[in-house]
Design an enzyme around this catalytic site. Structure first.
Site, PDB file in Angstrom:
ATOM      1  N   SER A   1     -34.654  66.850  56.281  1.00 23.24           N
ATOM      2  CA  SER A   1     -34.742  67.792  55.162  1.00 23.24           C
ATOM      3  C   SER A   1     -33.699  67.497  54.101  1.00 23.24           C
ATOM      4  O   SER A   1     -33.828  67.941  52.958  1.00 23.24           O
ATOM      5  CB  SER A   1     -34.582  69.231  55.665  1.00 23.24           C
ATOM      6  OG  SER A   1     -33.246  69.478  56.070  1.00 23.24           O
TER       7      SER A   1
ATOM      8  N   PRO B   1     -29.671  72.598  61.059  1.00 17.20           N
ATOM      9  CA  PRO B   1     -28.432  71.972  61.574  1.00 17.20           C
ATOM     10  C   PRO B   1     -27.528  71.358  60.507  1.00 17.20           C
ATOM     11  O   PRO B   1     -26.491  70.815  60.815  1.00 17.20           O
ATOM     12  CB  PRO B   1     -28.962  70.880  62.494  1.00 17.20           C
ATOM     13  CG  PRO B   1     -30.246  70.456  61.826  1.00 17.20           C
ATOM     14  CD  PRO B   1     -30.837  71.706  61.248  1.00 17.20           C
TER      15      PRO B   1
ATOM     16  N   ASP C   1     -26.037  80.635  58.947  1.00 12.14           N
ATOM     17  CA  ASP C   1     -27.136  80.485  59.898  1.00 12.14           C
ATOM     18  C   ASP C   1     -26.648  80.873  61.281  1.00 12.14           C
ATOM     19  O   ASP C   1     -25.521  80.528  61.669  1.00 12.14           O
ATOM     20  CB  ASP C   1     -27.645  79.035  59.927  1.00 12.14           C
ATOM     21  CG  ASP C   1     -29.070  78.929  60.447  1.00 12.14           C
ATOM     22  OD1 ASP C   1     -29.351  79.479  61.528  1.00 12.14           O
ATOM     23  OD2 ASP C   1     -29.897  78.306  59.764  1.00 12.14           O
TER      24      ASP C   1
ATOM     25  N   ASP D   1     -33.316  76.567  52.166  1.00 12.45           N
ATOM     26  CA  ASP D   1     -34.561  75.980  52.679  1.00 12.45           C
ATOM     27  C   ASP D   1     -35.059  76.795  53.872  1.00 12.45           C
ATOM     28  O   ASP D   1     -35.532  76.253  54.862  1.00 12.45           O
ATOM     29  CB  ASP D   1     -34.320  74.517  53.076  1.00 12.45           C
ATOM     30  CG  ASP D   1     -35.624  73.773  53.360  1.00 12.45           C
ATOM     31  OD1 ASP D   1     -36.654  74.137  52.776  1.00 12.45           O
ATOM     32  OD2 ASP D   1     -35.601  72.834  54.176  1.00 12.45           O
TER      33      ASP D   1
ATOM     34  N   LYS E   1     -42.109  78.346  50.696  1.00  7.19           N
ATOM     35  CA  LYS E   1     -43.163  77.864  51.585  1.00  7.19           C
ATOM     36  C   LYS E   1     -44.485  78.513  51.173  1.00  7.19           C
ATOM     37  O   LYS E   1     -44.571  79.729  51.021  1.00  7.19           O
ATOM     38  CB  LYS E   1     -42.836  78.214  53.044  1.00  7.19           C
ATOM     39  CG  LYS E   1     -41.400  77.897  53.459  1.00  7.19           C
ATOM     40  CD  LYS E   1     -41.075  76.424  53.347  1.00  7.19           C
ATOM     41  CE  LYS E   1     -39.610  76.168  53.736  1.00  7.19           C
ATOM     42  NZ  LYS E   1     -39.239  74.752  53.664  1.00  7.19           N
TER      43      LYS E   1
END
Length: 355
Positions: A188, A222, A240, A276, A305
């Protein structure tokens, strides 16, 4: 007249997004009052004027930088069916009839396996065609930076299109191919890198993607997007509940906060917000609106999305909602949106607040 002037507006797009690219083009045609006939194939769509007049005004008014689903935008002549014994004559004759002149020739294909399979044929024809067009004076040194695009949809089927400086992609097939950095935690990472190339002039990177800037990455784990920020020397709030890449954390440039990206608030105004998060567009948009209307960041890049159906409708609704929210809050901003090559079922939105 239609045999010698560009009557079609030809656009390349990601295969599977033809309907969305076409809906976007048809909106522009309707706004300009230009009646057109749609056509599409895998990885491309076109609009052709009913009256046989030139498409140039519509092509120019629908500025490439404002298009979302288009990878390339061309003013095109009628498609040609070529003889397999002599593929060049028909191309040469159409160029002559059009009286086009240009400084470059690009051979392109749809972004499909069938398109890639034409590479050998195109390679064999490139030099002979270039030589013949030079002899005829069509390919020359000074022609206003115009470029001839020869779009091959099959071994005996091409469409000739013209592109103009400042209203086109400067990439072959409109595709920016980036090399995946082996140390990045996820693929990503390429989406954010491509977004910077798309929305920020390269000469401004040192100023607007500068060392010691502060950024927030919402839904960071990650760390694909955080990695890009760290490479630019920024300090990052990585928000996160999931784990971050250990090597990335060892840089000392990241404050990993196990909190909800939808509710977290920054301790002070930041330079960048990136996001994202995989969630419904309406939810992501509401979060980003809060950041922008309260001026918690100066610039933002985030992905929306999209649903499988009516993606164009969803994008236009989201962008209109964002514009209305900023206007109501009295916040000036530049907003751009693009379906990038490294995107999939999503679009990337860029916002820069006017200070």
């Amino acid at each position: 007249m239609s045999d010698t002037v560009p009557t079609s507006w030809l656009v390349y797009c990601r295969p599977g997004f033809e309907h969305d690219a076409l809906a976007e083009m048809q909106r522009h045609a309707k706004q300009q009052g230009v009646p057109c006939e749609p056509m599409q194939g895998e990885g491309w769509v076109s609009l052709t004027r009913h009256d046989g007049e030139a498409i140039n005004d519509l092509h120019r008014q629908a500025a490439f930088k404002r298009l979302i689903f288009a990878r390339q935008s061309l003013a095109a002549l009628p498609a040609l069916t070529l003889s397999r014994d002599d593929r060049l004559t028909a191309i040469l004759d159409q160029v002559k009839a059009s009286r086009w002149s240009f400084e470059e020739i690009w051979h392109e294909t749809p972004d499909t396996n069938d398109g890639k399979a034409l590479a050998g044929l195109i390679k064999a024809l490139t030099k002979p065609l270039q030589s013949m067009l030079k002899k005829r004076g069509a390919l020359r040194g000074k022609a206003g930076a115009r470029r001839l695009h020869i779009f091959w949809t099959d071994g005996d089927r091409v469409q000739l299109g013209m592109s103009f400086p400042d209203n086109r992609s400067e990439l072959i097939n409109g595709i920016r191919r980036l090399r995946f950095p082996s140390r990045a935690p996820s693929r990503s990472t390429l989406k954010l890198e491509e977004a910077w190339h798309e929305f920020i002039p390269r000469g401004e990177w040192d100023e607007r993607l500068a060392t010691h800037m502060q950024a927030a990455d919402l839904g960071a784990a990650p760390g694909g997007w955080t990695w890009q920020l760290v490479q630019r020397g920024m300090y990052v709030y990585a928000i996160d509940n999931g784990p971050m890449d250990k090597q990335l954390m060892a840089t000392g440039q990241i404050d990993h906060l196990r909190e909800d990206g939808f509710t977290w608030e920054p301790p002070q105004r930041l330079d960048w917000l990136v996001c994202d998060i995989v969630d419904k567009p309406v939810r992501v948009l509401a979060m980003v609106e809060r950041w922008l209307t309260r001026k918690w960041c100066r610039e933002a890049i985030f992905n929306l999305k999209l649903p499988m159906k009516k993606r164009w409708d969803e994008v236009t609704r989201c962008l209109a909602t964002l514009e209305e929210a900023l206007a109501t809050a009295g916040v000036g901003a530049t907003i751009r949106c693009r379906h990038l090559y490294h995107d999939r079922e999503e679009v990337t939105v860029y916002v820069r607040l006017v200070h």
